[in-house]
Design a protein around this motif. Structure first.
Motif, mmCIF file in Angstrom:
data_model
loop_
_atom_site.group_PDB
_atom_site.id
_atom_site.type_symbol
_atom_site.label_atom_id
_atom_site.label_comp_id
_atom_site.label_asym_id
_atom_site.label_seq_id
_atom_site.Cartn_x
_atom_site.Cartn_y
_atom_site.Cartn_z
ATOM 1 N N SER A 108 6.702 -5.102 -0.060
ATOM 2 C CA SER A 108 6.051 -5.442 -1.195
ATOM 3 C C SER A 108 4.632 -6.329 -0.911
ATOM 4 C CB SER A 108 6.867 -6.290 -2.300
ATOM 5 O OG SER A 108 8.001 -5.814 -2.623
ATOM 6 N N ASN A 109 4.819 -6.983 0.171
ATOM 7 C CA ASN A 109 3.529 -7.802 0.528
ATOM 8 C C ASN A 109 2.538 -7.159 1.411
ATOM 9 O OD1 ASN A 109 4.255 -9.814 -1.229
ATOM 10 N ND2 ASN A 109 5.459 -10.938 0.679
ATOM 11 N N LEU A 110 2.878 -5.658 1.725
ATOM 12 C CA LEU A 110 2.092 -4.900 2.719
ATOM 13 C C LEU A 110 0.513 -4.854 1.950
ATOM 14 C CD1 LEU A 110 4.095 -1.865 3.804
ATOM 15 C CD2 LEU A 110 3.235 -3.666 5.284
ATOM 16 N N SER A 111 -0.526 -4.854 3.140
ATOM 17 C CA SER A 111 -1.697 -4.774 2.592
ATOM 18 C C SER A 111 -1.978 -3.546 2.214
ATOM 19 C CB SER A 111 -2.657 -4.836 3.980
ATOM 20 O OG SER A 111 -2.516 -3.978 4.820
ATOM 21 N N THR A 112 -1.313 -2.355 2.207
ATOM 22 C CA THR A 112 -1.331 -1.132 1.483
ATOM 23 C C THR A 112 -0.552 -0.825 0.339
ATOM 24 O OG1 THR A 112 0.117 -0.159 3.251
ATOM 25 C CG2 THR A 112 -2.216 -0.065 3.671
ATOM 26 N N PHE A 113 0.170 -1.857 -0.066
ATOM 27 C CA PHE A 113 0.866 -1.583 -1.264
ATOM 28 C C PHE A 113 0.330 -1.759 -2.449
ATOM 29 C CE2 PHE A 113 4.042 -3.208 -4.520
ATOM 30 C CZ PHE A 113 5.089 -2.545 -4.253
ATOM 31 N N PRO A 114 0.368 -0.905 -3.501
ATOM 32 C CA PRO A 114 1.690 -0.195 -3.630
ATOM 33 C C PRO A 114 1.390 1.209 -3.226
ATOM 34 C CG PRO A 114 0.618 -0.529 -5.702
ATOM 35 C CD PRO A 114 -0.135 -0.966 -4.930
ATOM 36 N N SER A 115 0.225 1.639 -2.936
ATOM 37 C CA SER A 115 -0.241 3.143 -2.777
ATOM 38 C C SER A 115 0.666 3.828 -1.715
ATOM 39 C CB SER A 115 -1.684 3.311 -2.594
ATOM 40 O OG SER A 115 -1.969 2.664 -1.354
ATOM 41 N N SER A 116 0.863 2.940 -0.705
ATOM 42 C CA SER A 116 1.449 3.858 0.612
ATOM 43 C C SER A 116 2.861 3.958 0.184
ATOM 44 C CB SER A 116 1.173 3.069 1.716
ATOM 45 O OG SER A 116 1.791 1.650 1.819
ATOM 46 N N TRP A 117 3.692 3.288 -0.656
ATOM 47 C CA TRP A 117 5.104 3.129 -0.764
ATOM 48 C C TRP A 117 5.701 3.792 -1.980
ATOM 49 C CZ3 TRP A 117 9.068 2.852 2.830
ATOM 50 C CH2 TRP A 117 8.785 2.431 4.132
ATOM 51 N N CYS A 118 4.937 3.494 -3.128
ATOM 52 C CA CYS A 118 5.372 3.895 -4.390
ATOM 53 C C CYS A 118 4.972 5.185 -5.249
ATOM 54 C CB CYS A 118 4.758 2.759 -5.353
ATOM 55 S SG CYS A 118 5.358 0.918 -5.140
ATOM 56 N N LYS A 119 5.776 5.711 -5.786
ATOM 57 C CA LYS A 119 5.551 6.834 -6.632
ATOM 58 C C LYS A 119 5.122 6.109 -8.163
ATOM 59 C CE LYS A 119 9.022 10.036 -4.683
ATOM 60 N NZ LYS A 119 10.296 10.899 -5.089
ATOM 61 N N THR A 120 4.301 7.151 -8.562
ATOM 62 C CA THR A 120 3.694 7.005 -10.014
ATOM 63 C C THR A 120 4.480 7.994 -10.804
ATOM 64 O OG1 THR A 120 1.902 8.423 -9.743
ATOM 65 C CG2 THR A 120 1.402 6.067 -9.180
#
Length: 525
Positions: free
Chosen positions: A499-511
């Protein structure tokens, strides 16, 4: 199981103390400043740095040798000139200041004002982007521990599937990472659990509340969609936040273990149901990850064997580069936290001690019980200890303290016909070795414990000892058992890393759009 912690109220502004955000523009060179603005910045920063330099220099002169006090020379490599490199000037006030002293000054100035210096010249851009400086800021200004930040940014920032060979440290710009992490919106984290669920904000130090897991939430005879919607609505209500305001990171309990088509379909059906419910509630982005995988991340590993002692069963899960190796085989023991609590209750009833609630027994288990390094030797020792349970009374345990945890290695003591924990882990390691999935066999020699019962003192040491005795020296060498990094909340903290990654949420989440498109092609997971 249904006990609750006090929930921290969330105001309409989402976070009670929002962290300062730095605009992406602030981390880019300022080439469009007019002369007046640049003169003002130059003058004010020069005055500030001169004062700091005087104080730092006075302290450093007595301890630094002559080589440490050489004038600063900023090197710039350029392909447009005949010279391979040239020296850039920071200005007459700073060219004579040694580089290590300049970096100390910038540390005192802080990240916000340090970024402003990139507006002055190319030499300042090169200086303030020094990775050492921003590693310091991440160590002292980020709300997560540095080792967690470094692990996650190095290994998890690309999203799933993980890179087999993560980027080298030199390729990372920690200045950029700092700026992006400062802008990460945060998320709701829900650790589904197998006994009870923990939830909270990713910016909080720990989970803020707990409830029954969604596998047991509400009327179990109701359709899965209705139960899930009631479950998530209850958590959002307790957190006092709208589902549409933030992404969600969810841990999925370990279930449907096999590599059969029916097990794959069941896993996919559960995951699809979770996504469907959350997107119907207008959650902007969803990240659903296996509970064992999150526990592995919390231990700062991407490969290994996770031993999750759940509520009803214990699972031994091989994971390579963040992916559960169902083809290798997930070992399952029909023995979990509930069985240990029940066995302790039986032992105490034999001493004519009865309880109206298992809560008291669980409290005694969590505070007094441990795993003996040598069970037979422990029987001859005086192991008596007492505990005062609030509103119930004082209880004294002796041999029950280590007999309770012993059933993990000797299930027949509790009337359970199953492999011991060490045998199940050894079998999983044998399968990993035979599969030859990676050139380096060390990946399956790291065993990570997960779950509240896995926090029993002595468990990691005993399991490691038993495994060394089961394997020949050639295979036993390098075996390491790691206790739960964050206790019963280990999977929750693994989700927090994401959740606190610099690339979150684009790198891990689904829309919602991405999920609908993927559902059409019926991808396996």
């Amino acid at each position: 199981m249904n006990s609750e912690r006090k929930v921290h109220p969330t105001p309409p502004t989402l976070f009670p103390n929002p962290i300062p955000t730095l605009s992406p523009i602030a981390f880019m060179p300022c080439t469009l400043l007019d002369r007046t603005q640049q003169d003002i910045i130059d003058s004010s920063m020069a005055t500030l740095l001169r004062k700091v330099w005087e104080s730092v220099s006075n302290r450093s002169c007595s301890t630094s040798d002559s080589s440490a006090l050489r004038p600063t020379q900023i090197t710039s490599t350029s392909t447009s000139t005949s010279s391979a490199s040239s020296y850039l000037s920071l200005g007459p006030l700073f060219d004579e200041i040694p580089l290590d002293i300049l970096l100390q000054i910038l540390r005192l100035v802080g990240p916000k004002d340090t970024v402003k210096l990139s507006c002055l010249s190319r030499a300042w851009i090169l200086l303030v982007s020094d990775n050492r400086l921003w590693v310091y800021f991440l160590q002292n200004h980020d709300h997560d521990p540095w080792d967690s930040v470094f692990f996650s940014e190095l290994n998890l920032r690309s999203g799933y599937p993980l890179r087999t060979f993560p980027s080298q440290t030199g390729e990372l710009s920690f200045m950029r990472i700092y700026g992006l992490r400062a802008q990460v919106p945060g998320s709701v984290i829900i650790d589904g659990g197998s006994g009870y669920c923990k939830f909270g904000w990713s910016k909080y130090a720990s989970p803020s509340g707990q409830t029954a897991t969604f596998l047991e939430f509400g009327n179990i005879e109701s359709p899965m969609y209705s139960r899930l919607r009631h479950f998530f609505a209850t958590i959002y209500n307790r957190m006092q936040v709208k589902p549409s305001s933030q992404p969600i990171v969810l841990s999925i309990p370990i279930c449907h273990y096999d590599d059969t088509e029916s097990a794959k379909a069941s896993r996919r059906q559960l995951k699809d149901a979770i996504h469907t419910v959350l997107f119907d509630m207008n959650v902007p982005a969803v990240c659903a990850v296996n509970q064992a995988t999150l526990a592995l991340y919390a231990a700062r590993r991407t490969s290994g064997i996770v031993v999750n002692i759940g509520f009803q069963v214990t699972s031994v899960v091989p994971i390579l580069h963040g992916k559960v190796m169902h083809k290798v085989g997930v070992e399952v023991i029909g023995l979990g936290a509930m069985k240990l609590t029940g066995f302790l209750r039986e032992l105490m009833q034999q001493n004519n001690i009865n309880f109206e609630s298992l809560y008291t027994v669980r409290t005694l288990k969590e505070n007094l019980c441990y795993v003996a390094a040598d069970y037979k030797a422990e029987l001859s020792k005086d192991t008596q200890a007492s505990l005062e349970v609030s509103a119930v009374g004082c209880f004294t345990l002796s041999k029950e303290r280590f007999q309770t945890g012993e059933i993990l290695f000797q299930p027949r003591m509790a009337g359970v016909i199953a492999m011991g924990l060490h045998q199940a882990v050894a079998l999983c390691m044998d399968h990993c070795h035979a599969a030859g999935l990676a050139g380096d066999e060390a990946w399956f020699k790291t065993i990570v414990l997960s779950g509240g019962t896995a926090c029993l003192p002595g468990l990691a040491e005993r399991l490691e000892k038993e495994l060394h005795e089961l394997f020949p020296p050639s295979l036993a060498n390098g075996i390491r058992v790691i206790p739960p990094a964050y206790g019963a909340d280990t999977a929750w903290f693994g989700a927090k890393f994401i959740s606190n990654l610099s690339t979150f949420p684009s790198s891990w989440c689904k829309t919602k759009k991405h999920f609908r498109r993927k559902s059409r092609v019926n991808l396996m997971w």
